[in-house]
Structure formats: structure tokens, C-alpha cells
Design a protein around this motif. Structure first.
Motif, PDB file in Angstrom:
ATOM      1  N   GLY A 287      36.837   8.086  -2.226  1.00 46.68           N
ATOM      2  CA  GLY A 287      37.716   9.229  -2.423  1.00 46.68           C
ATOM      3  C   GLY A 287      37.232  10.518  -1.793  1.00 46.68           C
ATOM      4  N   ALA A 288      36.064  10.498  -1.161  1.00 44.08           N
ATOM      5  CA  ALA A 288      35.472  11.719  -0.613  1.00 44.08           C
ATOM      6  C   ALA A 288      36.100  12.116   0.716  1.00 44.08           C
ATOM      7  CB  ALA A 288      33.971  11.523  -0.447  1.00 44.08           C
ATOM      8  N   ALA A 289      36.114  13.419   0.975  1.00 43.05           N
ATOM      9  CA  ALA A 289      36.529  13.916   2.293  1.00 43.05           C
ATOM     10  C   ALA A 289      35.529  13.461   3.341  1.00 43.05           C
ATOM     11  CB  ALA A 289      36.628  15.436   2.271  1.00 43.05           C
ATOM     12  N   CYS A 290      34.261  13.403   2.948  1.00 41.94           N
ATOM     13  CA  CYS A 290      33.205  12.805   3.770  1.00 41.94           C
ATOM     14  C   CYS A 290      31.960  12.695   2.906  1.00 41.94           C
ATOM     15  CB  CYS A 290      32.929  13.616   5.040  1.00 41.94           C
ATOM     16  SG  CYS A 290      31.880  15.072   4.828  1.00 41.94           S
ATOM     17  N   ILE A 291      30.960  11.976   3.385  1.00 41.23           N
ATOM     18  CA  ILE A 291      29.659  11.966   2.727  1.00 41.23           C
ATOM     19  C   ILE A 291      28.616  12.449   3.713  1.00 41.23           C
ATOM     20  CG2 ILE A 291      30.371   9.985   1.331  1.00 41.23           C
ATOM     21  CD1 ILE A 291      28.138   8.387   2.917  1.00 41.23           C
ATOM     22  N   ILE A 292      27.555  13.042   3.172  1.00 40.41           N
ATOM     23  CA  ILE A 292      26.411  13.473   3.981  1.00 40.41           C
ATOM     24  C   ILE A 292      25.183  12.837   3.355  1.00 40.41           C
ATOM     25  CG2 ILE A 292      25.090  15.419   4.881  1.00 40.41           C
ATOM     26  CD1 ILE A 292      27.585  17.162   4.505  1.00 40.41           C
ATOM     27  N   THR A 293      24.441  12.089   4.138  1.00 42.38           N
ATOM     28  CA  THR A 293      23.406  11.237   3.554  1.00 42.38           C
ATOM     29  C   THR A 293      22.227  11.031   4.482  1.00 42.38           C
ATOM     30  OG1 THR A 293      23.017   9.038   2.594  1.00 42.38           O
ATOM     31  CG2 THR A 293      24.585   9.170   4.410  1.00 42.38           C
ATOM     32  N   ASN A 294      21.112  10.664   3.889  1.00 44.05           N
ATOM     33  CA  ASN A 294      19.996  10.122   4.653  1.00 44.05           C
ATOM     34  C   ASN A 294      20.353   8.686   5.058  1.00 44.05           C
ATOM     35  OD1 ASN A 294      17.882  12.291   4.318  1.00 44.05           O
ATOM     36  ND2 ASN A 294      18.193  11.811   2.156  1.00 44.05           N
ATOM     37  N   ASP A 295      19.382   7.977   5.571  1.00 41.64           N
ATOM     38  CA  ASP A 295      19.555   6.560   5.906  1.00 41.64           C
ATOM     39  C   ASP A 295      19.551   5.767   4.602  1.00 41.64           C
ATOM     40  OD1 ASP A 295      19.393   3.961   6.735  1.00 41.64           O
ATOM     41  OD2 ASP A 295      17.533   4.191   7.879  1.00 41.64           O
ATOM     42  N   THR A 296      20.730   5.561   4.029  1.00 38.11           N
ATOM     43  CA  THR A 296      20.871   4.853   2.756  1.00 38.11           C
ATOM     44  C   THR A 296      22.037   3.875   2.839  1.00 38.11           C
ATOM     45  OG1 THR A 296      22.473   6.364   1.756  1.00 38.11           O
ATOM     46  CG2 THR A 296      20.143   6.964   1.544  1.00 38.11           C
ATOM     47  N   VAL A 309      31.515   9.820   7.676  1.00 40.39           N
ATOM     48  CA  VAL A 309      30.083   9.801   7.368  1.00 40.39           C
ATOM     49  C   VAL A 309      29.321  10.738   8.287  1.00 40.39           C
ATOM     50  CG1 VAL A 309      28.009   8.364   7.265  1.00 40.39           C
ATOM     51  CG2 VAL A 309      30.224   7.364   6.704  1.00 40.39           C
ATOM     52  N   LEU A 310      28.419  11.512   7.691  1.00 41.51           N
ATOM     53  CA  LEU A 310      27.422  12.264   8.450  1.00 41.51           C
ATOM     54  C   LEU A 310      26.054  11.807   7.950  1.00 41.51           C
ATOM     55  CD1 LEU A 310      26.271  14.430  10.297  1.00 41.51           C
ATOM     56  CD2 LEU A 310      26.888  16.157   8.590  1.00 41.51           C
ATOM     57  N   CYS A 311      25.278  11.210   8.829  1.00 44.43           N
ATOM     58  CA  CYS A 311      23.983  10.646   8.440  1.00 44.43           C
ATOM     59  C   CYS A 311      22.864  11.294   9.238  1.00 44.43           C
ATOM     60  CB  CYS A 311      23.991   9.134   8.675  1.00 44.43           C
ATOM     61  SG  CYS A 311      22.414   8.331   8.301  1.00 44.43           S
ATOM     62  N   ILE A 312      21.812  11.719   8.513  1.00 47.17           N
ATOM     63  CA  ILE A 312      20.606  12.267   9.139  1.00 47.17           C
ATOM     64  C   ILE A 312      19.524  11.205   9.002  1.00 47.17           C
ATOM     65  CG2 ILE A 312      18.979  14.176   9.206  1.00 47.17           C
ATOM     66  CD1 ILE A 312      21.938  14.663   6.972  1.00 47.17           C
ATOM     67  N   HIS A 313      18.956  10.774  10.104  1.00 48.39           N
ATOM     68  CA  HIS A 313      18.068   9.615  10.005  1.00 48.39           C
ATOM     69  C   HIS A 313      16.985   9.605  11.072  1.00 48.39           C
ATOM     70  CE1 HIS A 313      19.928   7.466  13.485  1.00 48.39           C
ATOM     71  NE2 HIS A 313      20.997   8.124  13.120  1.00 48.39           N
ATOM     72  N   ASN A 331      34.810   7.761  12.948  1.00 49.85           N
ATOM     73  CA  ASN A 331      34.742   8.812  11.921  1.00 49.85           C
ATOM     74  C   ASN A 331      33.325   8.934  11.361  1.00 49.85           C
ATOM     75  OD1 ASN A 331      34.710   6.402  10.546  1.00 49.85           O
ATOM     76  ND2 ASN A 331      36.105   7.075   8.910  1.00 49.85           N
ATOM     77  N   MET A 332      32.345   8.764  12.248  1.00 48.91           N
ATOM     78  CA  MET A 332      30.947   8.827  11.832  1.00 48.91           C
ATOM     79  C   MET A 332      30.163   9.720  12.790  1.00 48.91           C
ATOM     80  SD  MET A 332      30.392   4.735  11.074  1.00 48.91           S
ATOM     81  CE  MET A 332      29.182   4.852   9.754  1.00 48.91           C
ATOM     82  N   LYS A 333      29.240  10.491  12.245  1.00 45.54           N
ATOM     83  CA  LYS A 333      28.320  11.297  13.042  1.00 45.54           C
ATOM     84  C   LYS A 333      26.892  10.973  12.613  1.00 45.54           C
ATOM     85  CE  LYS A 333      30.981  13.894  15.676  1.00 45.54           C
ATOM     86  NZ  LYS A 333      30.853  13.922  17.149  1.00 45.54           N
ATOM     87  N   PHE A 334      26.037  10.736  13.579  1.00 41.45           N
ATOM     88  CA  PHE A 334      24.638  10.428  13.306  1.00 41.45           C
ATOM     89  C   PHE A 334      23.762  11.483  13.963  1.00 41.45           C
ATOM     90  CE2 PHE A 334      26.937   6.460  12.961  1.00 41.45           C
ATOM     91  CZ  PHE A 334      26.432   5.923  11.797  1.00 41.45           C
ATOM     92  N   VAL A 335      22.939  12.128  13.137  1.00 41.08           N
ATOM     93  CA  VAL A 335      22.030  13.155  13.649  1.00 41.08           C
ATOM     94  C   VAL A 335      20.630  12.562  13.688  1.00 41.08           C
ATOM     95  CG1 VAL A 335      21.060  15.448  13.291  1.00 41.08           C
ATOM     96  CG2 VAL A 335      23.463  14.995  12.710  1.00 41.08           C
ATOM     97  N   THR A 357       7.552  13.487   5.009  1.00 37.09           N
ATOM     98  CA  THR A 357       8.684  12.949   5.762  1.00 37.09           C
ATOM     99  C   THR A 357       8.234  12.486   7.146  1.00 37.09           C
ATOM    100  OG1 THR A 357      10.196  14.439   4.618  1.00 37.09           O
ATOM    101  CG2 THR A 357      10.979  13.485   6.673  1.00 37.09           C
ATOM    102  N   TYR A 358       8.753  11.354   7.573  1.00 41.46           N
ATOM    103  CA  TYR A 358       8.432  10.856   8.908  1.00 41.46           C
ATOM    104  C   TYR A 358       8.853  11.885   9.958  1.00 41.46           C
ATOM    105  CZ  TYR A 358       7.610   6.149   7.030  1.00 41.46           C
ATOM    106  OH  TYR A 358       7.115   5.067   6.340  1.00 41.46           O
ATOM    107  N   PRO A 359       8.061  12.046  11.015  1.00 42.64           N
ATOM    108  CA  PRO A 359       8.389  13.035  12.049  1.00 42.64           C
ATOM    109  C   PRO A 359       9.766  12.855  12.662  1.00 42.64           C
ATOM    110  CG  PRO A 359       6.132  12.280  12.327  1.00 42.64           C
ATOM    111  CD  PRO A 359       6.733  11.427  11.256  1.00 42.64           C
ATOM    112  N   CYS A 360      10.218  11.606  12.831  1.00 37.01           N
ATOM    113  CA  CYS A 360      11.523  11.375  13.465  1.00 37.01           C
ATOM    114  C   CYS A 360      12.680  11.767  12.562  1.00 37.01           C
ATOM    115  CB  CYS A 360      11.655   9.924  13.926  1.00 37.01           C
ATOM    116  SG  CYS A 360      11.557   8.702  12.590  1.00 37.01           S
ATOM    117  N   VAL A 361      12.402  11.969  11.264  1.00 37.24           N
ATOM    118  CA  VAL A 361      13.417  12.465  10.335  1.00 37.24           C
ATOM    119  C   VAL A 361      13.299  13.985  10.206  1.00 37.24           C
ATOM    120  CG1 VAL A 361      14.336  12.360   7.980  1.00 37.24           C
ATOM    121  CG2 VAL A 361      13.393  10.301   9.045  1.00 37.24           C
ATOM    122  N   ALA A 362      12.064  14.465  10.056  1.00 37.65           N
ATOM    123  CA  ALA A 362      11.823  15.890   9.828  1.00 37.65           C
ATOM    124  C   ALA A 362      12.243  16.758  11.008  1.00 37.65           C
ATOM    125  CB  ALA A 362      10.341  16.113   9.519  1.00 37.65           C
TER     126      ALA A 362
END
Length: 381
Positions: A287-296, A309-313, A331-335, A357-362
Motif C-alpha cells: 500500500g506504500a507510495a514507495c519504500i526506502i530501504t537498505n539491502d533487505t 523501491v529506493l534501495c541503498i546498498h 519502478n526501482m532505484k538503486f543507489v 558500516t561497510y565502505p561500499c555502503v557508507a
């Protein structure tokens, strides 16, 4: 593999590696049944990326007359009950990584599986483990099919032994990276027919709402972008949009929610952390307009619900789980930042402090994520 008692592990290891040879002799006395065991004991996201293939397997010409059982992960038991139980004859659940030093538990599960008298066992997870290879062998099934596998989750000395349990080991073509497409290749090979499915999906009921779901946790501190970053991003969203925010996650994420709620306006921010069942969480995401999440697993749930989906990973498993292939990511964005050490399987080459936090995430910034958010929202509006 979590081992607290080495002596108990030695007994479990004997059960997993030696007992199957004894059970094979006993199996000659059993009558034949059209019964298949599917083994899939990895995490929630992995199951979301696989579960649609259960129906395809059941409806295939080759296996339509078979009873299909599932050995799954206790963590996603509710998913099977709500969405997939109609395709399965019997279900068993374990937490595979937690029973290596519990030999009686290993033996009890193995004996349950042996008594079911399977003709075929399918183990479609690419990165095999000692536990799951052993469970497959304890069935004493004549046909056991899996992947050739890598050594990410099993030591070479064990893999050399468990390779012998398999009657057929599929070699994954080099061009297939994404987990959903690996499963598709596996199912098509074992059924001998095309799998008519392009992406994971879930039959959800929720209608699109006016809120964003935030997942600040990641199950492991090293993969988390950081509560401070999520707070900074949340403030921009509250200031520049009319959307509400819902913080979600499991019990281990309660401290994230508390920190965020203490820094944000409570008029448009609420927490559902540790307050939902898995099916309820799926409907919340749907039901969300979007979600913002880590790699989960939330990434894969949202994809299956067609929720933006907006994912930071990081990039430890680059292209295997995320980012999604372009043809699935409308409809997905990956940062992410593709460091030279990508695909390290989280065996980081940099010295890290505990819970760092791992450098590739931080390395990913709030500005990068904010830009991706605006692009995602603009695309959907």
C-alpha cells in the motif's frame, strides 16, 4: 554456520556426511511413491524470489502427478501458510544455520524426511551448505538435483564430499547472474519446459496509499546505511512532500525506530517496527507510495507487490540480488557505488571496527539518495 559446541558439531557432521550411506541401503526396501521434496531454507528475500516457481513446478507436465513437500526456513513459515500452501502436501521448517551443533535435531529432521520416501529431491539454491546438502542426502532419494555451486557457504573439504550426494549438478551459465533468473534456469531444466514468468509477484489486497515505508535496519550493522542518514533523508521528505512516513522492521530494529522518532515530527511519522506479521508487512509495503530501504528482503517484497523501491546498498553480491536487471527495474532505484572490490561476498578487504558500516555502503550520500528519490517519485507521478 553457527557453532557453539564443537563436540556436538562433530556428531552432527557424522549424521550429515555418513548416515546417508546407511539410509541408502534401507531405502531399497521402500515402495516407490511420486513424491518430491523441495529444499529452500535461505532468507525471506530469497524465498520471495523463488516462491512463484512452486506453482510452475506443481503444474508442469513432468511433476503434475507428484506430491510436493517443502523444507523451508522457520522465519518465513507464514508466507507459505498464506500464499503457497495449496501447492504443497507437507511442509517442514528449520533454521539451518542454528542446528549445526544440535545433532538430535539434525537426526530428527533427517528421519522425518527419510520416512516420506521421496523419489526426487530438488535443491535450487546456488550457494549450497553442508546442512542442506546433508538433509538432501538423508532422504536417500534416488534422484537429487542441485547446482554445481560455489564455496561461498560451504568449505571445499565438505563440498567435495557432498558433491557425491547429487545425482545431477547443474552448471549455471556464466551470463545468468540475478537470483530470480537462476531459479528460472533451474526449474526449466528440471521440468523440461519453459517457465512462463517474468518477475516475482504476490497476490496482495492493499491499495496504494499516501505514505512511505522506511527500513533503516538490514539484519547486520555493516550493511546499514545509518540511522543518521535516514533521519536526514526523512526530514527532507517531510519538508518537501505531503507524504507520511512509516518506519518498519523487526525486533532488532527497535533502536533505529526510537532514534528516528526522537528526531522527527510525530505528526506524520509512525513506527510499525516489530508490530507486524510477515503477511501484514507485505500488505503495508503493497500500500506504500514507495519504500526506502537498505539491502533487505523489503526490496524483493516491494518488487513482488509492484511497489516503487529506493534501495541503498553495497556491492558484495553485485547483480545477484541487487540491483535488479533493467527490464525488471522500471519502478526501482538503486543507489550504490561500484568499488573495485565488488562481489566480495562481504569478505571486506578493509579493516573494520565492530558494527562499522561497510565502505561500499557508507560511501553513498544523502544527496545521492535524495536525487534518486525525486527521480523515482517523478517517474511514478
Amino acid at each position: 554456520m553457527k557453532i557453539e559446541n564443537r563436540n556436538s558439531f562433530r556428531i552432527s557432521r557424522f549424521i550429515l556426511l555418513k548416515l546417508p550411506f546407511i539410509l541408502r541401503f534401507l531405502a531399497f526396501l521402500r515402495p516407490k511413491h511420486k513424491r518430491l521434496l523441495l529444499i529452500k531454507t535461505d532468507e525471506i528475500g530469497d524465498y520471495i524470489l523463488f516462491r512463484n516457481y512452486i506453482a510452475i513446478l506443481k503444474q508442469s507436465q513432468k511433476f503434475k502427478d507428484y506430491e510436493i513437500d517443502l523444507l523451508g526456513n522457520t522465519v518465513w513459515r507464514d508466507l507459505v501458510t498464506v500464499y503457497d500452501r495449496e501447492y504443497l502436501s507437507a511442509v517442514f521448517f528449520i533454521q539451518a544455520d542454528k542446528i549445526y551443533d544440535k545433532p538430535m535435531k539434525c537426526l530428527a529432521i533427517g528421519w522425518q524426511l527419510f520416512k516420506r520416501n521421496y523419489t526426487i529431491v530438488l535443491q535450487p539454491t546456488y550457494s549450497r551448505t553442508l546442512m542442506i546438502d546433508g538433509m538432501a542426502a538423508l532422504t536417500a532419494a534416488k534422484t537429487i538435483i542441485g547446482f554445481q555451486s560455489d564455496n561461498e557457504r560451504i568449505l571445499p573439504k565438505y563440498k567435495r564430499k557432498t558433491d557425491k550426494f547429487y545425482s545431477s549438478k547443474l552448471q549455471l551459465p556464466a551470463h545468468i547472474h540475478f537470483e530470480f533468473e537462476r531459479s528460472k534456469y533451474f526449474i526449466e531444466r528440471v521440468t523440461g519446459q519453459p517457465a512462463d514468468i517474468d518477475k516475482p509477484w504476490l497476490p496482495v489486497k492493499a491499495q496504494r496509499g499516501n505514505y512511505i515505508v522506511l527500513f533503516p535496519g538490514a539484519g547486520y550493522a555493516g550493511r546499514e546505511w545509518g540511522t543518521t542518514n535516514f533521519i536526514a533523508l526523512a526530514k527532507r521528505i517531510l519538508q518537501q512532500t505531503g507524504l507520511s512516513l512509516v518506519i518498519a522492521g523487526g525486533k532488532q530494529d527497535i533502536h533505529h525506530a526510537e532514534n528516528m522518532l526522537s528526531e522527527l515530527s510525530l505528526e506524520r511519522v509512525s513506527s510499525k517496527v516489530a508490530q507486524t506479521t510477515l503477511p501484514e508487512l507485505i500488505e503495508l509495503i503493497a500500500g506504500a507510495a514507495c519504500i526506502i530501504t537498505n539491502d533487505t528482503s523489503a526490496v524483493h517484497i516491494a518488487a513482488a507487490c509492484n511497489t516503487p523501491v529506493l534501495c541503498i546498498h553495497g556491492v558484495a553480491h553485485y547483480q545477484r540480488f541487487i540491483p535488479y536487471p533493467e527490464h525488471l527495474a522500471a519502478n526501482m532505484k538503486f543507489v550504490y557505488t561500484l568499488l573495485p572490490c565488488f562481489n566480495c561476498n562481504w569478505n571486506c578487504i578493509y579493516p573494520l571496527k565492530e558494527n562499522e558500516t561497510y565502505p561500499c555502503v557508507a560511501i553513498n550520500t544523502v544527496d545521492q539518495v535524495w536525487q534518486a528519490f525525486n527521480e523515482l517519485i517523478y517517474t511514478q507521478s
